[in-house]
Design a protein around this motif. Sequence first.
Motif, PDB file in Angstrom:
ATOM      1  N   PRO A   1       0.993  -1.456  -0.161  1.00  0.00           N
ATOM      2  CA  PRO A   1      -0.092   0.017  -0.007  1.00  0.00           C
ATOM      3  C   PRO A   1       0.939   1.481  -0.194  1.00  0.00           C
ATOM      4  O   PRO A   1       2.019   1.172   0.288  1.00  0.00           O
ATOM      5  CB  PRO A   1      -0.817   0.340   0.936  1.00  0.00           C
ATOM      6  N   VAL A   2      -0.033   2.312  -0.367  1.00  0.00           N
ATOM      7  CA  VAL A   2       0.958   3.749  -0.471  1.00  0.00           C
ATOM      8  C   VAL A   2       0.273   4.888   1.067  1.00  0.00           C
ATOM      9  O   VAL A   2       1.126   5.464   1.425  1.00  0.00           O
ATOM     10  CB  VAL A   2       0.491   4.237  -1.678  1.00  0.00           C
ATOM     11  N   HIS A   3      -0.616   4.440   1.531  1.00  0.00           N
ATOM     12  CA  HIS A   3      -1.520   4.512   2.839  1.00  0.00           C
ATOM     13  C   HIS A   3      -1.838   4.022   3.063  1.00  0.00           C
ATOM     14  O   HIS A   3      -2.391   2.945   2.609  1.00  0.00           O
ATOM     15  CB  HIS A   3      -2.398   6.048   2.322  1.00  0.00           C
ATOM     16  N   ILE A   4      -2.168   4.220   4.413  1.00  0.00           N
ATOM     17  CA  ILE A   4      -3.026   3.413   5.866  1.00  0.00           C
ATOM     18  C   ILE A   4      -3.578   4.316   6.406  1.00  0.00           C
ATOM     19  O   ILE A   4      -3.235   5.546   7.180  1.00  0.00           O
ATOM     20  CB  ILE A   4      -2.339   2.533   5.845  1.00  0.00           C
TER      21      ILE A   4
ATOM     22  N   ARG B 161      -5.466   6.439   7.273  1.00  0.00           N
ATOM     23  CA  ARG B 161      -6.248   8.298   7.506  1.00  0.00           C
ATOM     24  C   ARG B 161      -6.266   9.450   6.083  1.00  0.00           C
ATOM     25  O   ARG B 161      -5.341   9.846   5.518  1.00  0.00           O
ATOM     26  CB  ARG B 161      -5.025   9.216   8.094  1.00  0.00           C
TER      27      ARG B 161
ATOM     28  N   LEU C  13      -5.455  12.669   5.125  1.00  0.00           N
ATOM     29  CA  LEU C  13      -3.459  12.922   4.884  1.00  0.00           C
ATOM     30  C   LEU C  13      -3.832  12.741   3.069  1.00  0.00           C
ATOM     31  O   LEU C  13      -2.709  13.546   2.962  1.00  0.00           O
ATOM     32  CB  LEU C  13      -2.785  12.112   5.631  1.00  0.00           C
TER      33      LEU C  13
END
Lengths: 271, 271
Positions: free
Chosen positions: B198-201, B203, B206
Amino acid sequence: MTRQAVSSYKQGLLETAQTLRQQIRAGEFTGSTSGLAPGLIQGNIVILPSDWAQDFLYFCQLNPVSCPLIAVSRPGEPLLPELGDGIDIRSDVPEYNLFIEGELTQTLTDISDLWNDQMVTFVLGCSFSFEEALQRAGLAVRNIDLGRNVSMFETSMPTTPSARFHGNTVVTMRPFSPADAIRAIQVTTRLPKAHGAPVHIGRPDLIGIDDLQAPHFGDSVPVHDDEIPVFWACGVTPQVAIRNAKPPVCITHVPGKMLVTDRLNDELAVL
Amino acid sequence: MTRQAVSSYKQGLLETAQTLRQQIRAGEFTGSTSGLAPGLIQGNIVILPSDWAQDFLYFCQLNPVSCPLIAVSRPGEPLLPELGDGIDIRSDVPEYNLFIEGELTQTLTDISDLWNDQMVTFVLGCSFSFEEALQRAGLAVRNIDLGRNVSMFETSMPTTPSARFHGNTVVTMRPFSPADAIRAIQVTTRLPKAHGAPVHIGRPDLIGIDDLQAPHFGDSVPVHDDEIPVFWACGVTPQVAIRNAKPPVCITHVPGKMLVTDRLNDELAVL
């Protein structure tokens, strides 16, 4: 006569560890070992009478993420040659907790007077090993950067019990940006003997943590608005199980004040 | 005369893929390919005139997480033999988006009438490959379980531009419990050619996502109270860059309606 070659890199680390252990043995260093002797395995310590050791060994096997065994001594044997030349468990931990019938009664910097021929030492892997791996991966470990002990919390996540040993899992918390949290999961996955990947992320409320700024052990560490807390199983988990099991005597390290070994963190890595 | 042996496992998958592509080619299937032909690589498609292809190739190389290249054709060549026996890119995608000067003007189920000897096809890895890996790891992929297309969002995370190609990263979102989110990061890390980790988790705020229930592409997927959203880079990212670059003509797949290949997802794995 042949001997195994030791790289100059490792030789430098061994000298650092041996110097630190000499200071600890002499009572000159009694602090947290976080960030010290980076590159070398540090261990959580549990010492129990031999008639309690079997149940505790099963407890470790049933809870390998919080209790990753890296060494067990024979009864009465205070040396741990597989972890380092000359390590004496009676003097080489900065500070010890003494539990009598499950109650923390005293802290000591040397346990030679308490030692007997029934004592069995368990050494469990420690998150300080993966902190070094996180830093090598370019991630900032805030408790190290702030010179503080890591924040530790007793959670609502139960361990699998073994006879009288039971209780909830203790975790360490480190804050990261979401992208760095993902990277931290990747890096620590390589190190199952140092607690491996996190056990929880992002939602402290789901594991019984009400206030991230009020740790149950260690120091508080700020979590910034754009960060998420990441939680790893912690080698203080046995201290909760010991409190519940109430063995007549048990000696542990004081949280954050670990045994520094002569073995490389990289020796724990699976990839 | 020797030929490479194909396992009966793979042979069964190939027959599934070829049957599905025949239905697609005949116009009998125009839906999402999520969950279909599990085990085989699916691809995002971008088709551009050759004088725009070089800049787009650089765009992919500069943004390998959202645009993991798995095949590029020569100008005018509609077949992709490295991805599957008989694949014809003019007919074998369930539905195509036609962009004229960056504007989505039409969807089609066959682009033979638009094909010319300057067309270059790019095939990019797709998150559907890792969905199969997640399921094999015992994780529930809610969009598949609900029979919906995955939720996709245009984020505030910029891509690295290449000439006229620029824009923000598009992500897919899948909800997981924190423990399963950690496992999902481990599993998808193995598949960098299917967008990898993943590139983000955790939130969405953000990365510029206000409402998880209002995806920009695909279907909405519920996120339960005890779950966190996990975001992977998505092969729809080029469609945003194409909207901005405004090439005279560009053909893509319709999000979620992918090219099904004859190659195994496991061929994309690094470990």
